[in-house]
Structure formats: C-alpha cells, structure tokens
Scaffold this motif. Sequence first.
Motif, PDB file in Angstrom:
ATOM      1  N   LYS A 110       0.951  -1.206   0.027  1.00  0.00           N
ATOM      2  CA  LYS A 110      -0.162   0.012  -0.015  1.00  0.00           C
ATOM      3  C   LYS A 110       0.939   1.294  -0.104  1.00  0.00           C
ATOM      4  O   LYS A 110       0.582   2.143  -0.638  1.00  0.00           O
ATOM      5  CB  LYS A 110      -0.962   0.026   1.468  1.00  0.00           C
ATOM      6  N   ALA A 111       1.973   1.226   0.904  1.00  0.00           N
ATOM      7  CA  ALA A 111       2.864   2.456   0.843  1.00  0.00           C
ATOM      8  C   ALA A 111       3.501   2.737  -0.569  1.00  0.00           C
ATOM      9  O   ALA A 111       3.559   3.625  -0.988  1.00  0.00           O
ATOM     10  CB  ALA A 111       3.884   2.091   2.111  1.00  0.00           C
ATOM     11  N   ALA A 112       4.177   1.536  -1.270  1.00  0.00           N
ATOM     12  CA  ALA A 112       4.668   1.498  -2.220  1.00  0.00           C
ATOM     13  C   ALA A 112       3.460   2.151  -3.287  1.00  0.00           C
ATOM     14  O   ALA A 112       3.951   3.019  -4.285  1.00  0.00           O
ATOM     15  CB  ALA A 112       5.015   0.211  -3.034  1.00  0.00           C
ATOM     16  N   TRP A 113       2.483   1.715  -3.568  1.00  0.00           N
ATOM     17  CA  TRP A 113       1.280   2.143  -4.296  1.00  0.00           C
ATOM     18  C   TRP A 113       1.039   3.538  -4.159  1.00  0.00           C
ATOM     19  O   TRP A 113       1.155   4.501  -4.914  1.00  0.00           O
ATOM     20  CB  TRP A 113       0.052   1.446  -4.211  1.00  0.00           C
ATOM     21  N   ASP A 114       0.988   4.106  -3.064  1.00  0.00           N
ATOM     22  CA  ASP A 114       0.704   5.438  -2.532  1.00  0.00           C
ATOM     23  C   ASP A 114       1.732   6.247  -3.159  1.00  0.00           C
ATOM     24  O   ASP A 114       1.541   7.538  -3.674  1.00  0.00           O
ATOM     25  CB  ASP A 114       0.283   5.781  -1.095  1.00  0.00           C
ATOM     26  N   ALA A 115       3.104   5.950  -2.988  1.00  0.00           N
ATOM     27  CA  ALA A 115       4.273   6.631  -3.517  1.00  0.00           C
ATOM     28  C   ALA A 115       4.381   6.838  -5.123  1.00  0.00           C
ATOM     29  O   ALA A 115       4.635   7.869  -5.341  1.00  0.00           O
ATOM     30  CB  ALA A 115       5.442   5.884  -3.105  1.00  0.00           C
ATOM     31  N   VAL A 116       3.869   5.818  -5.698  1.00  0.00           N
ATOM     32  CA  VAL A 116       3.725   6.030  -7.187  1.00  0.00           C
ATOM     33  C   VAL A 116       2.556   6.911  -7.473  1.00  0.00           C
ATOM     34  O   VAL A 116       2.567   7.532  -8.454  1.00  0.00           O
ATOM     35  CB  VAL A 116       3.594   4.666  -7.877  1.00  0.00           C
ATOM     36  N   VAL A 117       1.442   6.406  -6.865  1.00  0.00           N
ATOM     37  CA  VAL A 117       0.424   7.593  -7.447  1.00  0.00           C
ATOM     38  C   VAL A 117       0.710   9.017  -7.128  1.00  0.00           C
ATOM     39  O   VAL A 117       0.099   9.830  -7.864  1.00  0.00           O
ATOM     40  CB  VAL A 117      -0.961   7.044  -6.456  1.00  0.00           C
ATOM     41  N   ALA A 118       1.265   9.265  -6.329  1.00  0.00           N
ATOM     42  CA  ALA A 118       1.784  10.728  -5.771  1.00  0.00           C
ATOM     43  C   ALA A 118       2.543  11.303  -6.706  1.00  0.00           C
ATOM     44  O   ALA A 118       2.699  12.357  -7.033  1.00  0.00           O
ATOM     45  CB  ALA A 118       2.398  10.794  -4.419  1.00  0.00           C
ATOM     46  N   LYS A 144       6.397  -1.101 -10.735  1.00  0.00           N
ATOM     47  CA  LYS A 144       7.020  -2.299 -10.432  1.00  0.00           C
ATOM     48  C   LYS A 144       8.443  -2.095  -9.727  1.00  0.00           C
ATOM     49  O   LYS A 144       8.649  -2.976  -8.914  1.00  0.00           O
ATOM     50  CB  LYS A 144       7.499  -2.961 -12.071  1.00  0.00           C
ATOM     51  N   ALA A 145       9.060  -1.121  -9.995  1.00  0.00           N
ATOM     52  CA  ALA A 145      10.261  -0.660  -9.478  1.00  0.00           C
ATOM     53  C   ALA A 145       9.935  -0.400  -8.167  1.00  0.00           C
ATOM     54  O   ALA A 145      10.761  -0.867  -6.898  1.00  0.00           O
ATOM     55  CB  ALA A 145      11.099   0.761 -10.028  1.00  0.00           C
ATOM     56  N   LYS A 146       8.835   0.421  -7.596  1.00  0.00           N
ATOM     57  CA  LYS A 146       8.769   0.858  -6.211  1.00  0.00           C
ATOM     58  C   LYS A 146       8.137  -0.299  -5.275  1.00  0.00           C
ATOM     59  O   LYS A 146       8.589  -0.457  -4.306  1.00  0.00           O
ATOM     60  CB  LYS A 146       7.818   1.954  -6.218  1.00  0.00           C
ATOM     61  N   ILE A 161       9.033  -3.697  -5.735  1.00  0.00           N
ATOM     62  CA  ILE A 161      10.396  -4.157  -5.367  1.00  0.00           C
ATOM     63  C   ILE A 161      11.015  -3.554  -4.483  1.00  0.00           C
ATOM     64  O   ILE A 161      11.288  -4.200  -3.439  1.00  0.00           O
ATOM     65  CB  ILE A 161      11.334  -4.669  -6.791  1.00  0.00           C
ATOM     66  N   GLU A 162      11.347  -2.355  -4.231  1.00  0.00           N
ATOM     67  CA  GLU A 162      12.036  -1.748  -3.707  1.00  0.00           C
ATOM     68  C   GLU A 162      11.364  -1.774  -2.068  1.00  0.00           C
ATOM     69  O   GLU A 162      12.153  -2.044  -1.195  1.00  0.00           O
ATOM     70  CB  GLU A 162      12.115  -0.202  -3.851  1.00  0.00           C
ATOM     71  N   MET A 163      10.263  -1.536  -2.144  1.00  0.00           N
ATOM     72  CA  MET A 163       9.411  -1.589  -0.777  1.00  0.00           C
ATOM     73  C   MET A 163       9.561  -2.982  -0.191  1.00  0.00           C
ATOM     74  O   MET A 163       9.629  -2.799   1.096  1.00  0.00           O
ATOM     75  CB  MET A 163       8.183  -0.896  -0.670  1.00  0.00           C
ATOM     76  N   LEU A 164       9.350  -3.775  -0.846  1.00  0.00           N
ATOM     77  CA  LEU A 164       9.250  -5.324  -0.525  1.00  0.00           C
ATOM     78  C   LEU A 164      10.463  -5.664   0.193  1.00  0.00           C
ATOM     79  O   LEU A 164      10.529  -6.275   1.246  1.00  0.00           O
ATOM     80  CB  LEU A 164       8.703  -6.304  -1.460  1.00  0.00           C
ATOM     81  N   ASP A 187       9.720 -11.276   0.667  1.00  0.00           N
ATOM     82  CA  ASP A 187       9.947 -12.025  -0.859  1.00  0.00           C
ATOM     83  C   ASP A 187       9.402 -11.264  -2.031  1.00  0.00           C
ATOM     84  O   ASP A 187       8.066 -10.797  -1.680  1.00  0.00           O
ATOM     85  CB  ASP A 187       9.394 -13.552  -0.670  1.00  0.00           C
ATOM     86  N   VAL A 188      10.118 -11.387  -3.039  1.00  0.00           N
ATOM     87  CA  VAL A 188       9.503 -10.909  -4.337  1.00  0.00           C
ATOM     88  C   VAL A 188       9.595 -11.958  -5.254  1.00  0.00           C
ATOM     89  O   VAL A 188      10.635 -12.211  -5.913  1.00  0.00           O
ATOM     90  CB  VAL A 188      10.459  -9.689  -4.790  1.00  0.00           C
ATOM     91  N   PRO A 189       8.498 -12.538  -5.175  1.00  0.00           N
ATOM     92  CA  PRO A 189       8.398 -13.974  -5.970  1.00  0.00           C
ATOM     93  C   PRO A 189       8.473 -13.882  -7.533  1.00  0.00           C
ATOM     94  O   PRO A 189       9.142 -14.846  -8.268  1.00  0.00           O
ATOM     95  CB  PRO A 189       7.321 -14.647  -5.587  1.00  0.00           C
ATOM     96  N   VAL A 190       7.969 -12.777  -7.978  1.00  0.00           N
ATOM     97  CA  VAL A 190       8.062 -12.691  -9.409  1.00  0.00           C
ATOM     98  C   VAL A 190       8.500 -11.288  -9.666  1.00  0.00           C
ATOM     99  O   VAL A 190       7.764 -10.183  -9.213  1.00  0.00           O
ATOM    100  CB  VAL A 190       6.430 -12.651 -10.102  1.00  0.00           C
ATOM    101  N   ARG A 191       9.140 -10.833 -10.520  1.00  0.00           N
ATOM    102  CA  ARG A 191       9.875  -9.703 -10.813  1.00  0.00           C
ATOM    103  C   ARG A 191       9.342  -8.939 -12.209  1.00  0.00           C
ATOM    104  O   ARG A 191       9.785  -7.757 -12.508  1.00  0.00           O
ATOM    105  CB  ARG A 191      11.235  -9.504 -10.744  1.00  0.00           C
ATOM    106  N   ASP A 192       8.413  -9.913 -12.831  1.00  0.00           N
ATOM    107  CA  ASP A 192       8.189  -9.485 -14.231  1.00  0.00           C
ATOM    108  C   ASP A 192       6.889  -8.830 -14.508  1.00  0.00           C
ATOM    109  O   ASP A 192       6.226  -8.661 -15.517  1.00  0.00           O
ATOM    110  CB  ASP A 192       8.361 -10.553 -15.133  1.00  0.00           C
ATOM    111  N   TRP A 193       6.271  -8.667 -13.165  1.00  0.00           N
ATOM    112  CA  TRP A 193       4.607  -8.110 -13.453  1.00  0.00           C
ATOM    113  C   TRP A 193       4.615  -6.998 -13.806  1.00  0.00           C
ATOM    114  O   TRP A 193       5.559  -5.883 -13.172  1.00  0.00           O
ATOM    115  CB  TRP A 193       3.820  -8.272 -11.866  1.00  0.00           C
TER     116      TRP A 193
END
Length: 391
Positions: A350-358, A372-374, A376-379, A385-391
């Motif tokens: 949620k924090a990663a999403w809010d940062a991107v929306v901003a 995608k970048a944010k 991975i960074e926040m997780l 774990d970041v099981p998939v990096r291609d989403w």
Amino acid sequence: MLTTKLRPLAGAALATSLTIGAPAVFAQDNALPGTVVWTTYDTGGAMHSAAVAISSALKQNDGVNLRVISAGNGAAQQSTLKAGRADFVLAGFDVYFAQEGAFQFGAADWGPQPVRLVMTSMTDQGFGLAIAPELAENVKGPGDLRGLRIAFVQGSPSIAGALQALVIACGDMTWDDVQRVEVPGFGASVDAYINDQADVYFTSTNSGTSVKADASSRGLGWVPVPFANETCWEAIRATDPRWIQKVVTEGVNIPEGGIEMASYPDMLLNTTADRDAGYVQAMLKAIYDNFDDINGATPTTYGLELDRQILSYTVPFHDGAIAYFKEAGVWTDEMQAHNDRLVARQDALKAAWDAVVAMNISDEAEFAAAWKAKRIEMLEAGGFDVPVRDW
C-alpha cells in the motif's frame, strides 16, 4: 518439499495483499443478514456448483438468501468487491494477484487490494493443463508443449499466471514457442478446446467442464509436472508462489496411483479487510453449521472441511475468520504470526502504491514501470519475498 494428497494441512507457501474495499455490511449479534451476495466463476464450474450448494443449504435451513453472481474472470470477480456489489468472492488465485497489484490489478484504477481470506478448499483433485489425449501420448511434461495451441483467458490473472509458470517457466519457453489462443473467459477456453481451436487449456481435474470436455469428440488428458524435474520446479516457484507438489488422485481420466502435478487450494473464499468481523464470523459459522447438507452436495465441497483448511498461505485471513477458527480450536500462535507478517506485507504494498500514485504519472507504460520498481524496492526494504519480478 511438499508432495502429498494434502489432507489436514496447516501451512503451505509464503507471500502477500490491498484497495478501497466495498462498504462493510454489518451483522447484528454475529448473525447473517437476510441476503448475502457472493461472486464466483460461470455456471458449470466447480466453484459455481459449490456456491449454489451452500446457497441452497442456507436458504433451506436458515432462511438466508445467498445470491450467486457469475463472473468469467478474476478481475471481474474482484471488481464486485471493489464496487460494493458483492460481500464475498469464491475465487481462484486471482485474490493473490489482487493483493499484489499484479497483472490487471496493476492498472492505475486498481492497485494492491486489501483482500482477506475467509476459508479455503483442498480436495484430492488438482489444477493443471488439460490436453487432447492423442497429443498427451508424446507429452511427458510442460517442455513438450512447444508449437501447440494454448487457450489464454483474457482478464484472468490467475490463469495467466498459471500458464506463465506451468508452460513458459517450467517448459523453459517464451510465448513465441507456442500458439496463444486468446479467449474472453474460462468457459470460452473450454469451448475453444472442445471445438478444436486449442490443444491445451488450464482447468481443474474434477470440474463439470472437464466432464463435458471428456464427453466431447476430443476426450481429455493431462500434462504431468514431474517432481524429479528440479529445474522446472525452481522456475515455477520463482514465478508464482501458489504452487505445491501434489499427487492428484481424483478427476476425469486420472489413472490409478494418480498423476504428479502442480496444484494449489481449489477455492479461496475472500472479502475485504474492512468487512465487519461479526459478519465474516457468522458467514463461516453458517457454512459449518450446515456442513452436513453442504458436504457431498457437489463432487468438491468436501474440500471445505475444517480439517482441510490451509490456514497459513499467501494471503492473510480476515479477523472474523480467525475468531471462528480460534473458537474451533484450530488457530495457533504460529498461524497468527504468519498472518501478521502477511498484513505487514500488504501495508508495504500500500505504501509503495501510494508513493507511485503521488508521482502523478499519466503515461501508462511509465506508471507501470514506476510501480514495478517501487513495489520491489519496498518489499525488499521490509524483508519480504519478491517471488515475481516481471509483473
């Protein structure tokens, strides 16, 4: 390494969940309201049949009207929660992708959703790749599917993720190595197979649609995912966290002794985090109070039994469900710690999403790249774990 028919099971994999949820419906004194709304897959499938069986039992015994809305893909199902049109969704693994903000849920009007599990199902059937029997003779695993026509359901992250893991990753292929046949819904994928427009489609081994496909002129076979193929399994797990090794013993044309396949819980009943806890607890209580009538009503409802619940999975359970499981004596401190960690993972998303929306990014491709970048960074910063990096 989990290799079993999975009877009583308390844990399986690890992973994640979050949006503005539908308005909570409040139960009075932990009782169900007169009308409850569920969304699930189209008629003919195992999930729809199970939902109808539960609806029938609740109507007959408790006078509760459980309305079942059909939606052909995961995004459409979860949208009914988001829009407040449904209280619960009986889904496949799309609930995980909704939590992750993956695939369609990564669009600017979605984002990671605050989803919560209510109950799971684990039968002796499995999920996997159905294939025409004449082709199955030469297919010993997903790597042998090169050049075949694969039904691809649009708007279904769960099926898209399954194909990405089981066909592309395990088979060490790209989509250029197979023929992708795009269809609008799960039912359409079955029809494409029956009408000889596709050679392979993703389904469950014991669904009504599998019986239908087998009764057609094409018949039905299955693609095994051999446990000994360690490279395949490493690729599957790095792509999609839902999968466990399972010897499938139940379903259409399953041989004696079973087939080694990749599988996951048959059904995941879910809702939003803000759903009233008393309402969720009452929903579970009503199901289990009526379970003698529900169990056996369809070929797969036995998988909802209390001793078959997977209580440590990839999406956190709702507080109301936890309250029920605690009363039933099956919820442990270890499960609570696992659940708390999953909720914390949702908070990071949620924090990663809010940062991107901003960032106020208008270009879709640029927005997707930033998300995608944010993500991975926040997780990674939170130790998740970041099981998939291609989403």
